[in-house]
Motif scaffolding. Structure first.
Motif, PDB file in Angstrom:
ATOM      1  N   VAL A  39     -20.037 -43.183 -31.234  1.00 57.54           N
ATOM      2  CA  VAL A  39     -19.391 -42.902 -32.613  1.00 57.54           C
ATOM      3  C   VAL A  39     -20.336 -43.174 -33.203  1.00 57.54           C
ATOM      4  O   VAL A  39     -20.530 -42.765 -34.156  1.00 57.54           O
ATOM      5  CB  VAL A  39     -18.106 -43.473 -32.586  1.00 57.54           C
ATOM      6  CG1 VAL A  39     -17.295 -43.608 -34.156  1.00 57.54           C
ATOM      7  CG2 VAL A  39     -17.053 -42.580 -31.244  1.00 57.54           C
ATOM      8  N   TYR A  40     -20.351 -43.902 -33.410  1.00 59.39           N
ATOM      9  CA  TYR A  40     -21.972 -45.349 -34.613  1.00 59.39           C
ATOM     10  C   TYR A  40     -23.160 -44.148 -34.322  1.00 59.39           C
ATOM     11  O   TYR A  40     -23.743 -43.877 -36.028  1.00 59.39           O
ATOM     12  CB  TYR A  40     -22.218 -46.617 -33.672  1.00 59.39           C
ATOM     13  CG  TYR A  40     -21.817 -47.061 -35.011  1.00 59.39           C
ATOM     14  CD1 TYR A  40     -21.363 -47.323 -36.623  1.00 59.39           C
ATOM     15  CD2 TYR A  40     -20.683 -48.773 -34.068  1.00 59.39           C
ATOM     16  CE1 TYR A  40     -20.298 -48.300 -37.874  1.00 59.39           C
ATOM     17  CE2 TYR A  40     -20.275 -49.407 -35.299  1.00 59.39           C
ATOM     18  CZ  TYR A  40     -19.637 -48.911 -36.293  1.00 59.39           C
ATOM     19  OH  TYR A  40     -18.666 -50.069 -37.276  1.00 59.39           O
ATOM     20  N   SER A  41     -23.868 -43.278 -33.493  1.00 64.54           N
ATOM     21  CA  SER A  41     -24.422 -42.806 -33.034  1.00 64.54           C
ATOM     22  C   SER A  41     -24.076 -41.232 -33.748  1.00 64.54           C
ATOM     23  O   SER A  41     -24.828 -40.725 -34.737  1.00 64.54           O
ATOM     24  CB  SER A  41     -24.893 -41.947 -32.176  1.00 64.54           C
ATOM     25  OG  SER A  41     -24.027 -41.220 -31.063  1.00 64.54           O
ATOM     26  N   LEU A  42     -23.160 -40.484 -34.380  1.00 59.34           N
ATOM     27  CA  LEU A  42     -22.676 -39.386 -34.497  1.00 59.34           C
ATOM     28  C   LEU A  42     -22.573 -39.634 -36.362  1.00 59.34           C
ATOM     29  O   LEU A  42     -22.865 -38.780 -37.495  1.00 59.34           O
ATOM     30  CB  LEU A  42     -21.191 -38.907 -34.198  1.00 59.34           C
ATOM     31  CG  LEU A  42     -21.430 -38.629 -32.668  1.00 59.34           C
ATOM     32  CD1 LEU A  42     -20.545 -38.279 -31.967  1.00 59.34           C
ATOM     33  CD2 LEU A  42     -21.874 -37.211 -32.368  1.00 59.34           C
TER      34      LEU A  42
ATOM     35  N   THR B 276     -33.358 -39.082 -32.822  1.00 54.43           N
ATOM     36  CA  THR B 276     -33.163 -39.582 -31.869  1.00 54.43           C
ATOM     37  C   THR B 276     -32.119 -40.530 -31.999  1.00 54.43           C
ATOM     38  O   THR B 276     -31.705 -41.044 -30.465  1.00 54.43           O
ATOM     39  CB  THR B 276     -34.521 -40.653 -31.774  1.00 54.43           C
ATOM     40  OG1 THR B 276     -35.364 -40.275 -32.161  1.00 54.43           O
ATOM     41  CG2 THR B 276     -34.528 -41.246 -30.421  1.00 54.43           C
ATOM     42  N   THR B 277     -31.312 -41.209 -32.864  1.00 58.89           N
ATOM     43  CA  THR B 277     -29.965 -41.237 -33.051  1.00 58.89           C
ATOM     44  C   THR B 277     -29.010 -41.174 -31.810  1.00 58.89           C
ATOM     45  O   THR B 277     -28.258 -42.117 -31.736  1.00 58.89           O
ATOM     46  CB  THR B 277     -29.247 -41.280 -34.344  1.00 58.89           C
ATOM     47  OG1 THR B 277     -30.354 -42.165 -34.903  1.00 58.89           O
ATOM     48  CG2 THR B 277     -28.037 -42.535 -34.594  1.00 58.89           C
ATOM     49  N   LEU B 278     -29.009 -39.981 -31.069  1.00 64.52           N
ATOM     50  CA  LEU B 278     -28.009 -39.483 -30.696  1.00 64.52           C
ATOM     51  C   LEU B 278     -28.180 -40.005 -29.160  1.00 64.52           C
ATOM     52  O   LEU B 278     -27.464 -40.013 -28.603  1.00 64.52           O
ATOM     53  CB  LEU B 278     -27.674 -37.840 -30.375  1.00 64.52           C
ATOM     54  CG  LEU B 278     -26.869 -37.136 -31.973  1.00 64.52           C
ATOM     55  CD1 LEU B 278     -27.145 -35.828 -31.563  1.00 64.52           C
ATOM     56  CD2 LEU B 278     -25.659 -37.471 -32.096  1.00 64.52           C
ATOM     57  N   LEU B 279     -29.355 -39.796 -28.380  1.00 67.00           N
ATOM     58  CA  LEU B 279     -30.274 -40.162 -27.698  1.00 67.00           C
ATOM     59  C   LEU B 279     -30.177 -42.132 -27.257  1.00 67.00           C
ATOM     60  O   LEU B 279     -29.070 -42.484 -26.733  1.00 67.00           O
ATOM     61  CB  LEU B 279     -31.198 -40.248 -27.766  1.00 67.00           C
ATOM     62  CG  LEU B 279     -32.303 -40.769 -25.997  1.00 67.00           C
ATOM     63  CD1 LEU B 279     -31.226 -40.273 -24.433  1.00 67.00           C
ATOM     64  CD2 LEU B 279     -33.499 -40.721 -26.415  1.00 67.00           C
TER      65      LEU B 279
ATOM     66  N   THR C 181     -19.968 -35.394 -25.572  1.00 66.03           N
ATOM     67  CA  THR C 181     -19.061 -34.685 -25.940  1.00 66.03           C
ATOM     68  C   THR C 181     -17.676 -35.715 -26.013  1.00 66.03           C
ATOM     69  O   THR C 181     -16.723 -35.747 -26.925  1.00 66.03           O
ATOM     70  CB  THR C 181     -18.568 -34.083 -24.932  1.00 66.03           C
ATOM     71  OG1 THR C 181     -20.097 -33.012 -24.843  1.00 66.03           O
ATOM     72  CG2 THR C 181     -17.578 -32.856 -25.443  1.00 66.03           C
ATOM     73  N   VAL C 182     -17.854 -36.520 -25.465  1.00 63.79           N
ATOM     74  CA  VAL C 182     -16.527 -38.050 -25.684  1.00 63.79           C
ATOM     75  C   VAL C 182     -16.897 -38.222 -27.147  1.00 63.79           C
ATOM     76  O   VAL C 182     -15.436 -38.822 -27.722  1.00 63.79           O
ATOM     77  CB  VAL C 182     -16.515 -38.968 -24.652  1.00 63.79           C
ATOM     78  CG1 VAL C 182     -15.188 -39.655 -24.645  1.00 63.79           C
ATOM     79  CG2 VAL C 182     -16.653 -38.045 -22.896  1.00 63.79           C
ATOM     80  N   GLY C 183     -18.097 -38.791 -27.231  1.00 65.96           N
ATOM     81  CA  GLY C 183     -18.299 -39.771 -28.477  1.00 65.96           C
ATOM     82  C   GLY C 183     -18.016 -38.462 -29.641  1.00 65.96           C
ATOM     83  O   GLY C 183     -16.116 -38.920 -30.824  1.00 65.96           O
ATOM     84  N   LEU C 184     -17.751 -36.950 -29.688  1.00 66.34           N
ATOM     85  CA  LEU C 184     -18.024 -35.822 -30.323  1.00 66.34           C
ATOM     86  C   LEU C 184     -16.328 -36.079 -31.030  1.00 66.34           C
ATOM     87  O   LEU C 184     -15.552 -35.902 -31.650  1.00 66.34           O
ATOM     88  CB  LEU C 184     -18.299 -35.018 -30.099  1.00 66.34           C
ATOM     89  CG  LEU C 184     -18.197 -33.402 -31.645  1.00 66.34           C
ATOM     90  CD1 LEU C 184     -19.139 -33.813 -32.787  1.00 66.34           C
ATOM     91  CD2 LEU C 184     -18.621 -32.509 -30.731  1.00 66.34           C
ATOM     92  N   ARG C 185     -15.533 -35.998 -28.970  1.00 64.46           N
ATOM     93  CA  ARG C 185     -14.605 -35.414 -29.626  1.00 64.46           C
ATOM     94  C   ARG C 185     -13.675 -36.790 -30.440  1.00 64.46           C
ATOM     95  O   ARG C 185     -12.414 -36.987 -30.872  1.00 64.46           O
ATOM     96  CB  ARG C 185     -13.596 -35.798 -27.804  1.00 64.46           C
ATOM     97  CG  ARG C 185     -11.928 -34.969 -28.139  1.00 64.46           C
ATOM     98  CD  ARG C 185     -11.203 -34.750 -26.846  1.00 64.46           C
ATOM     99  NE  ARG C 185     -11.994 -35.950 -25.437  1.00 64.46           N
ATOM    100  CZ  ARG C 185     -11.711 -35.839 -24.550  1.00 64.46           C
ATOM    101  NH1 ARG C 185     -11.318 -35.070 -23.400  1.00 64.46           N
ATOM    102  NH2 ARG C 185     -11.974 -37.348 -23.766  1.00 64.46           N
ATOM    103  N   GLU C 186     -13.738 -38.182 -30.054  1.00 61.38           N
ATOM    104  CA  GLU C 186     -13.285 -39.103 -30.436  1.00 61.38           C
ATOM    105  C   GLU C 186     -13.203 -39.066 -32.287  1.00 61.38           C
ATOM    106  O   GLU C 186     -12.290 -39.310 -32.907  1.00 61.38           O
ATOM    107  CB  GLU C 186     -14.221 -40.013 -29.976  1.00 61.38           C
ATOM    108  CG  GLU C 186     -13.478 -42.010 -30.893  1.00 61.38           C
ATOM    109  CD  GLU C 186     -12.115 -41.839 -30.097  1.00 61.38           C
ATOM    110  OE1 GLU C 186     -11.172 -42.731 -31.014  1.00 61.38           O
ATOM    111  OE2 GLU C 186     -11.433 -41.528 -29.054  1.00 61.38           O
ATOM    112  N   VAL C 187     -14.647 -38.583 -32.331  1.00 62.09           N
ATOM    113  CA  VAL C 187     -14.769 -38.369 -34.007  1.00 62.09           C
ATOM    114  C   VAL C 187     -13.940 -37.087 -34.306  1.00 62.09           C
ATOM    115  O   VAL C 187     -13.317 -37.494 -36.043  1.00 62.09           O
ATOM    116  CB  VAL C 187     -16.420 -38.089 -34.495  1.00 62.09           C
ATOM    117  CG1 VAL C 187     -16.643 -37.827 -36.310  1.00 62.09           C
ATOM    118  CG2 VAL C 187     -17.233 -39.494 -34.879  1.00 62.09           C
TER     119      VAL C 187
END
Length: 416
Positions: A342-345, A62-65, A208-214
């Motif tokens: 980013v924190y969720s990822l 659930t963290t990603l949500l 996807t934006v957050g994943l790209r940032e990571v």
């Protein structure tokens, strides 16, 4: 006055810190109480791992949500809602134990529900700190908030064993339910600016934006991987083997003391970071992370409870120094509008294997021996931390001067 109080001079930061601190105190009680509740119901090490793992699994899922919602919905609303829902969830667990109708499957199901509630508010809580203090006080605010929460956890761990022995696990978990309601009231008092997207995109696009940032920060995804390894192995040591090995050798109260010593290391580490500002802070923190090997090795080898307490303290000391500089690096380097994602990822990447570790720890430890597996855990988390220090992106990352703006330009929204 502001110079004397530092970040505590700001009312919003005080309410945020108070709410998180109250919640952590109650949660510390439940960590100990739930473990002994499972054992009192006739559960084995494997059963305990499954119950604790059920909570961890749903929290990860659930963290990603929670991260996406934390960048789309006011973070204050996320904190309030998650706290109220957690209060209700823990109240049901307490009622089942006090009413005598609790069972291991029921505790597992309720644990899964509480994992969902915790995950929805977690990323917003982490991303809220920069909204409550000026940028020049960010690293001190991170340290102060962690110190306050850790002190509360020390109190909870120190009292947990005694309270469970006096009142029973159900009454102790009921206290945790009340703590979530008090935390919700504190979060309701926050008056912070909203960080919301200018464009309305799909949730998948936001993620996807957050994943790209990571992905564009090698130090970030590499240390998320290191955290994955840490939680895969150490989660079982703390959640499954610790209560059994330490409880059997030195008594249930000793396990509460060991967790309190762990939190004592957290507090001392946090106090050190209030003054200590190394240029290569992330590298220093990663070196200190290798001290986490001390706790499982002490549980395996120490003939006295004092040795276990020392190992727990060193574990907490090293982990807290790393955690402060890790949070500081993320909050200084990552744009505010993507911070919750980013924190969720980070949370998902760090904890995704924790349920697996919790579920497998019991069977593996029973096969090879509880103490032998504790030694393996200590060696894996200690050596892997030192190896991570050799990577140039970790070694060379420079801590920004307080108040410097994070890099921008690589996290604009993607149109679905």
């Amino acid at each position: 006055m502001h110079r004397t109080l530092g970040p505590l001079a700001h009312p919003d930061f005080r309410w945020l810190t108070l709410g998180a601190t109250i919640s952590r105190a109650g949660t510390a009680l439940t960590v100990v109480a739930l473990a002994f509740a499972v054992l009192d119901l006739g559960g084995s090490a494997s059963d305990l791992g499954l119950v604790v793992g059920a909570y961890a699994l749903t929290e990860v899922i659930t963290t990603l949500l929670g991260g996406v919602l934390g960048d789309r919905v006011p973070r204050q609303v996320m904190l309030e809602g998650a706290s109220v829902a957690s209060a209700l969830g823990h109240a049901v667990i307490a009622a089942s134990l006090l009413g005598g109708w609790a069972s291991l499957p029921l505790l597992a199901v309720l644990g899964m529900a509480n994992g969902v509630f915790s995950a929805l508010g977690g990323p917003s809580s982490q991303a809220m700190t920069p909204l409550t203090v000026p940028a020049a006080e960010l690293s001190r605010a991170i340290a102060v908030r962690r110190i306050s929460a850790n002190l509360a956890t020390i109190g909870g761990f120190s009292l947990a064993g005694l309270l469970v022995a006096w009142w029973g696990a159900g009454a102790v978990i009921a206290l945790d339910a009340a703590s979530y309601l008090l935390a919700a009231l504190c979060f309701w008092r926050l008056r912070v600016p909203q960080v919301l997207p200018e464009q309305h995109t799909s949730m998948l696009s936001d993620l996807t934006v957050g994943l790209r940032e990571v992905r564009r920060h090698a130090w970030l995804w590499l240390l998320i991987g290191q955290a994955l390894l840490y939680h895969l192995f150490f989660g079982g040591a703390q959640g499954v083997l610790g209560p059994i090995v330490v409880g059997d050798d030195f008594g249930r109260e000793a396990w509460g003391w060991a967790l309190a010593a762990l939190m004592g290391g957290f507090v001392v580490g946090g106090l050190l970071t209030l003054r200590w500002r190394p240029r290569h802070a992330l590298f220093v923190g990663t070196v200190c992370l290798s001290l986490t090997a001390c706790f499982p090795l002490a549980m395996a080898w120490s003939p006295t409870v004092a040795g276990v307490l020392v190992g727990a303290f060193l574990h907490g000391l090293g982990l807290e120094i790393f955690s402060v500089w890790w949070d500081t690096s993320i909050q200084q380097q990552i744009p505010p509008e993507t911070l919750a994602r980013v924190y969720s990822l980070d949370m998902v990447g760090s904890f995704v294997m924790r349920p697996v570790g919790l579920a497998l720890t019991g069977p593996v430890a029973e096969l090879v021996g509880l103490r032998t597996w504790l030694v393996v855990i200590g060696l894996v988390i200690g050596v892997s931390s030192l190896l991570t220090c050799l990577v140039p992106d970790v070694r060379n990352l420079v801590r920004r001067e307080e108040g410097a703006e994070p890099e921008r330009g690589a996290a604009e929204p993607i149109t679905a």
